[in-house]
Write a protein that holds these residues in place. Structure first.
Motif, PDB file in Angstrom:
ATOM      1  N   PRO A  37       0.807  -1.222   0.000  1.00 21.98           N
ATOM      2  CA  PRO A  37       0.000   0.000   0.000  1.00 21.98           C
ATOM      3  C   PRO A  37       0.841   1.272   0.000  1.00 21.98           C
ATOM      4  O   PRO A  37       2.065   1.210   0.148  1.00 21.98           O
ATOM      5  CB  PRO A  37      -0.783  -0.103   1.306  1.00 21.98           C
ATOM      6  N   ASP A  38       0.175   2.418  -0.135  1.00 21.09           N
ATOM      7  CA  ASP A  38       0.854   3.708  -0.024  1.00 21.09           C
ATOM      8  C   ASP A  38       1.523   3.802   1.340  1.00 21.09           C
ATOM      9  O   ASP A  38       0.963   3.374   2.347  1.00 21.09           O
ATOM     10  CB  ASP A  38      -0.164   4.857  -0.138  1.00 21.09           C
ATOM     11  N   GLY A 162      -3.787   4.680 -11.086  1.00 20.65           N
ATOM     12  CA  GLY A 162      -4.715   5.644 -11.661  1.00 20.65           C
ATOM     13  C   GLY A 162      -5.002   5.427 -13.136  1.00 20.65           C
ATOM     14  O   GLY A 162      -5.677   6.222 -13.767  1.00 20.65           O
ATOM     15  N   VAL A 163      -4.475   4.342 -13.697  1.00 20.22           N
ATOM     16  CA  VAL A 163      -4.686   4.062 -15.113  1.00 20.22           C
ATOM     17  C   VAL A 163      -5.809   3.022 -15.230  1.00 20.22           C
ATOM     18  O   VAL A 163      -5.908   2.127 -14.395  1.00 20.22           O
ATOM     19  CB  VAL A 163      -3.373   3.540 -15.733  1.00 20.22           C
ATOM     20  N   PRO A 165      -8.223  -0.170 -16.346  1.00 20.66           N
ATOM     21  CA  PRO A 165      -7.848  -1.586 -16.449  1.00 20.66           C
ATOM     22  C   PRO A 165      -7.366  -2.017 -17.834  1.00 20.66           C
ATOM     23  O   PRO A 165      -6.479  -2.859 -17.929  1.00 20.66           O
ATOM     24  CB  PRO A 165      -9.140  -2.324 -16.104  1.00 20.66           C
ATOM     25  N   PRO A 190       0.386  -0.846  -6.113  1.00 18.94           N
ATOM     26  CA  PRO A 190      -0.494  -1.077  -4.978  1.00 18.94           C
ATOM     27  C   PRO A 190      -1.629  -2.040  -5.333  1.00 18.94           C
ATOM     28  O   PRO A 190      -2.397  -2.428  -4.478  1.00 18.94           O
ATOM     29  CB  PRO A 190      -1.068   0.323  -4.717  1.00 18.94           C
ATOM     30  N   TYR A 191      -1.738  -2.415  -6.623  1.00 17.42           N
ATOM     31  CA  TYR A 191      -2.821  -3.301  -7.043  1.00 17.42           C
ATOM     32  C   TYR A 191      -2.406  -4.758  -6.858  1.00 17.42           C
ATOM     33  O   TYR A 191      -1.537  -5.249  -7.568  1.00 17.42           O
ATOM     34  CB  TYR A 191      -3.169  -3.098  -8.520  1.00 17.42           C
ATOM     35  N   MET A 192      -3.032  -5.430  -5.921  1.00 16.33           N
ATOM     36  CA  MET A 192      -2.665  -6.817  -5.625  1.00 16.33           C
ATOM     37  C   MET A 192      -2.930  -7.741  -6.814  1.00 16.33           C
ATOM     38  O   MET A 192      -2.271  -8.756  -6.989  1.00 16.33           O
ATOM     39  CB  MET A 192      -3.458  -7.347  -4.435  1.00 16.33           C
ATOM     40  N   GLU A 300      -4.395 -11.053  -2.028  1.00 11.12           N
ATOM     41  CA  GLU A 300      -4.888 -10.166  -0.968  1.00 11.12           C
ATOM     42  C   GLU A 300      -5.110 -10.910   0.345  1.00 11.12           C
ATOM     43  O   GLU A 300      -4.801 -10.400   1.415  1.00 11.12           O
ATOM     44  CB  GLU A 300      -6.186  -9.470  -1.398  1.00 11.12           C
ATOM     45  N   PHE A 303      -1.721 -11.366   1.777  1.00 16.44           N
ATOM     46  CA  PHE A 303      -1.187 -10.112   2.304  1.00 16.44           C
ATOM     47  C   PHE A 303      -1.779  -9.819   3.683  1.00 16.44           C
ATOM     48  O   PHE A 303      -1.069  -9.485   4.630  1.00 16.44           O
ATOM     49  CB  PHE A 303      -1.491  -8.958   1.340  1.00 16.44           C
TER      50      PHE A 303
ATOM     51  N   ASN B  38     -10.572   5.634 -18.703  1.00 12.49           N
ATOM     52  CA  ASN B  38     -10.263   7.066 -18.738  1.00 12.49           C
ATOM     53  C   ASN B  38     -10.872   7.656 -19.998  1.00 12.49           C
ATOM     54  O   ASN B  38     -10.719   7.104 -21.074  1.00 12.49           O
ATOM     55  CB  ASN B  38      -8.740   7.285 -18.823  1.00 12.49           C
ATOM     56  N   GLY B 164      -4.843   2.940  -3.472  1.00 12.29           N
ATOM     57  CA  GLY B 164      -3.590   3.012  -2.736  1.00 12.29           C
ATOM     58  C   GLY B 164      -3.556   2.532  -1.300  1.00 12.29           C
ATOM     59  O   GLY B 164      -2.497   2.508  -0.711  1.00 12.29           O
ATOM     60  N   VAL B 165      -4.690   2.156  -0.712  1.00 10.53           N
ATOM     61  CA  VAL B 165      -4.617   1.706   0.680  1.00 10.53           C
ATOM     62  C   VAL B 165      -4.429   0.193   0.744  1.00 10.53           C
ATOM     63  O   VAL B 165      -4.676  -0.511  -0.216  1.00 10.53           O
ATOM     64  CB  VAL B 165      -5.853   2.113   1.519  1.00 10.53           C
ATOM     65  N   ASP B 166      -3.998  -0.302   1.905  1.00  8.95           N
ATOM     66  CA  ASP B 166      -3.743  -1.734   2.013  1.00  8.95           C
ATOM     67  C   ASP B 166      -5.075  -2.491   2.060  1.00  8.95           C
ATOM     68  O   ASP B 166      -6.120  -1.908   2.366  1.00  8.95           O
ATOM     69  CB  ASP B 166      -2.870  -2.033   3.230  1.00  8.95           C
ATOM     70  N   HIS B 192     -11.827   2.333 -10.585  1.00  7.51           N
ATOM     71  CA  HIS B 192     -11.012   1.602 -11.562  1.00  7.51           C
ATOM     72  C   HIS B 192     -10.728   0.189 -11.094  1.00  7.51           C
ATOM     73  O   HIS B 192     -10.269  -0.641 -11.860  1.00  7.51           O
ATOM     74  CB  HIS B 192      -9.667   2.298 -11.762  1.00  7.51           C
ATOM     75  N   GLN B 227     -13.054  -5.577 -19.774  1.00 11.58           N
ATOM     76  CA  GLN B 227     -12.043  -5.672 -20.837  1.00 11.58           C
ATOM     77  C   GLN B 227     -12.721  -5.809 -22.196  1.00 11.58           C
ATOM     78  O   GLN B 227     -12.347  -5.178 -23.168  1.00 11.58           O
ATOM     79  CB  GLN B 227     -11.131  -6.889 -20.612  1.00 11.58           C
TER      80      GLN B 227
END
Lengths: 308, 238
Positions: A37-38, A162-163, A165, A190-192, A300, A303, B38, B164-166, B192, B227
């Motif tokens: 994570p961040d 932020g992009v 999928p 950060p994407y598991m 996840e 983790f 996007n 961004g969070v765990d 997303h 997709q």
């Protein structure tokens, strides 16, 4: 000798311990993912390895060169794509690429083969200012700029954050092609769900590596009993599951809840019986359409288990 | 009862049709996922529903108010949480909440007791006087969400809430969302994360300004559906 060797690296900012003794090695031609994570310490690690930050202690070697003593050599042989978009917003796509090529004393033509597949998608917009590109396009341009001097090792700090999928999937396909050309890639995310795209991953939290393994092995090594549970009322279900004595943890995973079971207590008899008891308990609580199934752990799940 | 109704909603910028004739209805207490790549037109659609941008054609009502003629009433009856953390870093936790409550016109006498109650429910009482800048990201997100629903809006709009969070913090955050929905607040989420979409009761996927799928869970995973649809997009993601 492995292209990236890190041993016992520490870094502190004021009172915050950003890295707490991190050690690992990356082999030539592999995609090694740093997943966490961040605030876990990913960017600090990348800055140290790209010679932009000096560690408090510990050592790191990039292709045999010491990150502090031989920083100039390293800067010429690695490509770095920082997390924040850091190209020149007011230069065009083509001008940005030229700047990077010139800095590294090369030309776009000389290494065009490396970026060809990616750059072709950008070519219709080559006169557009970089600042006016969409997220996915910026990311492709940044990758081109990091590749233009033919680096042996690529450092990509959260390239897919932020992009959307679709662009993310395309990006990972590009990375695999680069790896197949012998480039070693260290990438953070950060994407598991992107873990499976890497050859090996390190799970990081609070400046510590929780585990280094192949994504498949991490999932195989999950030792707890894990069930997915569904009913017609999912939020009350979550609360009821947590109240049940044999349930150790219960978390929402999209349309199901993932539940780990305490096998140590005397209430645990066998999987089947315990499952029947749980079903009966939930029925008593008024749940309908109950589904309980044993499942394989996702990254996840692993983790969360490792970070407890 | 539908709390959000969009009927042939369209937004043009010059020749460009950002939102192309979309129609949908969202029920009270529903968690509705609004997905799209996007540039698909999500933000434009959401801005119209929030009363921040006028439609070029079509109609919409939010919480019973017309988004064109009664945009101020719409704004007062919704909550909004942006993907960028939008609390004041140099104010304390309680000061931020008081500010938001005041802006939304929560009666002065009710504000402080409600802040105390809220912080207690979140297990956050000890952080009442902490500067927001000193909070971990996960806490900031919980706090922004709580601020967004402090005035008990009928609908809350969440723009990419949990980047961004765990994993465990992300799940705690979703539990807050579930809880709000249980209390009858309608939740409109753009995201997303395809796995996050699966927390929603219903989802729609926007492609090139149009809504392509609007249904309950698919047999396929959400990622596969996305997709397949998004790859058909002709519009460049600009």
């Amino acid at each position: 000798m492995n292209p990236i060797i890190v041993s016992d690296v520490y870094k502190k900012y004021g009172k915050v311990q950003a890295l707490e003794g991190v050690s690992f090695e990356v082999e030539k031609g592999e995609i090694f993912g740093i997943i966490g994570p961040d605030g876990a310490g990913k960017t600090t690690l990348f800055r140290i390895l790209t010679t932009l930050l000096i560690p408090d202690s510990g050592e790191a070697l990039i292709d045999g060169h010491h990150v502090v003593n031989h920083y100039k050599t390293i800067r010429n042989m690695v490509g770095y794509m920082p997390g924040r978009f850091s190209l020149y917003q007011d230069l065009s796509v083509e001008e940005n690429l030229k700047v990077f090529a010139t800095i590294f004393d090369t030309t776009i033509q000389e290494n065009y083969h490396l970026i060809k597949d990616i750059y072709q998608q950008l070519e219709p917009f080559k006169t557009r200012r970089a600042g006016a590109l969409s997220g996915g396009m910026k990311q492709k341009l940044a990758l081109c700029c990091a590749l233009i001097h033919k680096p042996a090792i690529l450092f990509l700090d959260e390239p897919t954050t932020g992009v959307d999928p679709v662009s993310r999937k395309e990006f990972w396909e590009m990375l695999k092609k680069l790896r197949d050309q012998g480039i070693t890639i260290l990438v953070s995310t950060p994407y598991m769900d992107e873990a499976s795209m890497c050859d090996r991953i390190a799970l990081i939290q609070g400046g510590n590596f929780l585990k280094i393994e192949t994504p498949t092995n991490i999932r195989e090594q999950f030792k707890k009993i894990l069930w997915s549970v569904q009913s017609s009322r999912m939020f009350p279900l979550l609360k009821d599951l947590r109240k049940y004595h044999i349930v150790k943890t219960s978390f929402a995973f999209g349309d199901t809840h993932h539940v780990t079971i305490d096998q140590s207590g005397e209430d645990y008899v066998s999987d089947q019986l315990t499952m029947d008891y749980l079903r009966r308990y939930l029925e008593d609580k008024g749940h309908t359409e109950i589904m309980i199934q044993p499942i394989k752990a996702t990254i996840e799940d692993c983790f969360m288990e490792l970070s407890h | 009862m539908s709390v959000i109704v969009a009927k042939n909603l369209t937004k043009r910028f010059g020749q460009f049709v950002a939102v192309d004739n979309i129609s949908f209805e969202i029920e009270k207490g529903e968690i509705f996922g609004f997905l799209g790549a996007n540039g698909a037109g999500k933000t434009t659609a959401m801005r119209m529903l929030c009363g921040l941008s006028l439609p070029s054609a079509g109609k919409g009502t939010v919480a019973g108010f017309d988004i064109e003629k009664q945009s101020e009433e719409v704004k007062a009856h919704i909550g909004y949480m942006s993907q960028k953390f939008a609390m004041y870093e140099d104010l304390k936790v309680w000061e931020n909440l008081r500010l938001y409550a005041g802006i939304y016109g929560v009666p002065h006498k009710e504000i402080m007791p409600k802040i105390d109650q809220l912080l207690e429910n979140l297990g956050f009482t000890s952080k009442k006087n902490t500067m927001v800048s000193a909070l971990p990201l996960g806490w900031k997100q919980k706090l922004s969400f709580s601020a967004a629903i402090f005035h008990q809006p009928e609908i809350v709009f969440l723009d990419e809430p949990t980047g961004g969070v765990d994993p465990s913090t992300r799940r705690r955050f979703w539990e807050l969302i579930y809880q709000a929905a249980e209390q009858g607040i309608t939740v409109f989420v753009t995201t997303h994360y395809m796995d996050e979409a699966e927390y929603c009761n219903r989802v729609s996927i926007m492609v090139d300004g149009k809504i392509e799928v609007k249904s309950f869970y698919q047999a396929e995973s959400m990622d596969q559906v996305f997709q397949k649809l998004a790859r058909k997009a002709k519009r460049n993601s600009d």
